[in-house]
Write an enzyme that holds these catalytic residues in place. Sequence first.
Site, PDB file in Angstrom:
ATOM      1  N   SER A 211      38.918   2.371 -50.393  1.00  0.00           N
ATOM      2  CA  SER A 211      39.420   1.770 -51.631  1.00  0.00           C
ATOM      3  C   SER A 211      39.874   2.832 -52.618  1.00  0.00           C
ATOM      4  O   SER A 211      40.744   2.583 -53.460  1.00  0.00           O
ATOM      5  CB  SER A 211      38.340   0.888 -52.263  1.00  0.00           C
ATOM      6  OG  SER A 211      37.243   1.666 -52.713  1.00  0.00           O
TER       7      SER A 211
ATOM      8  N   CYS B 288      42.991   0.954 -62.565  1.00  0.00           N
ATOM      9  CA  CYS B 288      42.199   2.006 -61.929  1.00  0.00           C
ATOM     10  C   CYS B 288      41.916   3.063 -62.984  1.00  0.00           C
ATOM     11  O   CYS B 288      42.825   3.775 -63.426  1.00  0.00           O
ATOM     12  CB  CYS B 288      42.934   2.632 -60.749  1.00  0.00           C
ATOM     13  SG  CYS B 288      42.035   4.052 -60.042  1.00  0.00           S
TER      14      CYS B 288
ATOM     15  N   HIS C 123      31.222   2.157 -53.360  1.00  0.00           N
ATOM     16  CA  HIS C 123      32.082   3.258 -53.776  1.00  0.00           C
ATOM     17  C   HIS C 123      31.354   4.586 -53.612  1.00  0.00           C
ATOM     18  O   HIS C 123      30.150   4.674 -53.832  1.00  0.00           O
ATOM     19  CB  HIS C 123      32.498   3.062 -55.238  1.00  0.00           C
ATOM     20  CG  HIS C 123      33.660   3.885 -55.662  1.00  0.00           C
ATOM     21  ND1 HIS C 123      33.513   5.177 -56.130  1.00  0.00           N
ATOM     22  CD2 HIS C 123      34.988   3.622 -55.697  1.00  0.00           C
ATOM     23  CE1 HIS C 123      34.704   5.659 -56.444  1.00  0.00           C
ATOM     24  NE2 HIS C 123      35.622   4.743 -56.198  1.00  0.00           N
TER      25      HIS C 123
ATOM     26  N   MET D  43      34.018   3.967 -59.899  1.00  0.00           N
ATOM     27  CA  MET D  43      35.342   3.638 -60.394  1.00  0.00           C
ATOM     28  C   MET D  43      35.384   3.909 -61.898  1.00  0.00           C
ATOM     29  O   MET D  43      34.424   3.625 -62.609  1.00  0.00           O
ATOM     30  CB  MET D  43      35.665   2.163 -60.131  1.00  0.00           C
ATOM     31  CG  MET D  43      35.529   1.760 -58.661  1.00  0.00           C
ATOM     32  SD  MET D  43      33.825   1.412 -58.173  1.00  0.00           S
ATOM     33  CE  MET D  43      33.604  -0.223 -58.864  1.00  0.00           C
ATOM     34  N   GLY D  44      36.514   4.431 -62.373  1.00  0.00           N
ATOM     35  CA  GLY D  44      36.607   4.742 -63.793  1.00  0.00           C
ATOM     36  C   GLY D  44      36.482   3.521 -64.671  1.00  0.00           C
ATOM     37  O   GLY D  44      35.833   3.558 -65.731  1.00  0.00           O
TER      38      GLY D  44
END
Length: 396
Positions: free
Chosen positions: A66, A104, A314, A318-319
């Site tokens: 991802s 994102c 993850h 993720m930011g």
Amino acid sequence: MASTAQIKIPATYMRGGTSKGVFFLRDDLPEAAQTPGAARDTLLLRVIGSPDPYAKQIDGMGGATSSTSKTVILSKSEKADHDVDYLFGQVAIDKPFVDWSGNCGNLSAAVGPFAISNGLVDPARIPRNGVAVVRIWQANIGKTIIAHVPMTDGAVQETGDFELDGVTFPAAEVQLEFMDPAADEEGAGGSMFPTGNLVDELDVPGVGTFTATMINAGIPTIFVNARDIGYTGSELQDAINSDPKALSMFETIRAYGAVRMGLIGTVEEAATRQHTPKVAFVAAPAEYLSSSGKRVTTADTDLLVRAMSMGKLHHAMMGTAAVAIGTAAAIPGTLVNLAAGGGERSAVRFGHPSGTLRVGAEAVLVDGEWQVKKAIMSRSARVLMEGWVRVPGNSF
């Protein structure tokens, strides 16, 4: 046998934070792909190498995770007081699907540098040395991001000594400000807490009933306590990604949480909205070895967080989920805040599979509604390759 010539499309392959993706100027795309629709989606799928039943993306630019199956389309901004319009497409690996439902946060760090290097920012606003401020309009969710990009001798500075867990080599620091990060997701009413509660009881058939904090900030996210679903919060990727039952459980939680958040009408619709919402589980600080072998101690973190992205745990964070973590941590009573020890706080350092990350946010209560004006975190970005991508001319 008939053959079709390949076409060349100018592109840049960039790392942003702990992700990487293929960046395009909108006007460089074939005319049919310059506007939303099937042609654009089909083109990006072919660029990345999806759908791939082998789940390797060998015949494309994707990296079969991802974090590496991503595309970005940029153009000079049509919004007042902004420099660049930023559109993010999360490309499914094994399905013919591009998800445009969220941002994102990691690749957001690469948008400012790309915009400067490709003439999307007024040269009068770019210092020869110092820090350039790039005003980004995030078109997926209709939000503003401010990027602080270091400049040296008139060029974007990419190398430096800023270290980011989950990225092997140091680079230059890019600070990001996510302005008013409560996401205006369709169906969520624009509320930071779409259910109206900081904590809800979430009933998930086949899984159980447990407490959850469901928040729209950065990206719609469902937070649950690790212990309620049988985890400690210190797990690494293999502990979950090698367990089909665990992956199925998380997808079920995601589907039922999405319905409760008003993002979809039925659980079946979750299959067409893979990028959002995210599911994350939290726990109090504990000692563990990160994926690189680095020891994370209880003194290093305020809490532990693990997050799912596109059906898998993850490798870092993720930011956009980090924005959700920082926002929820700043609001007393959420599961994230309680895992961090409760009380008022303007920043947290949380442990993730690759190490730790600090994110800041300040929350205020206005007329009974929580508001966060901005969330702040640092990332880095670097151009990996630039030139052209090639795709068969009949592939879109």
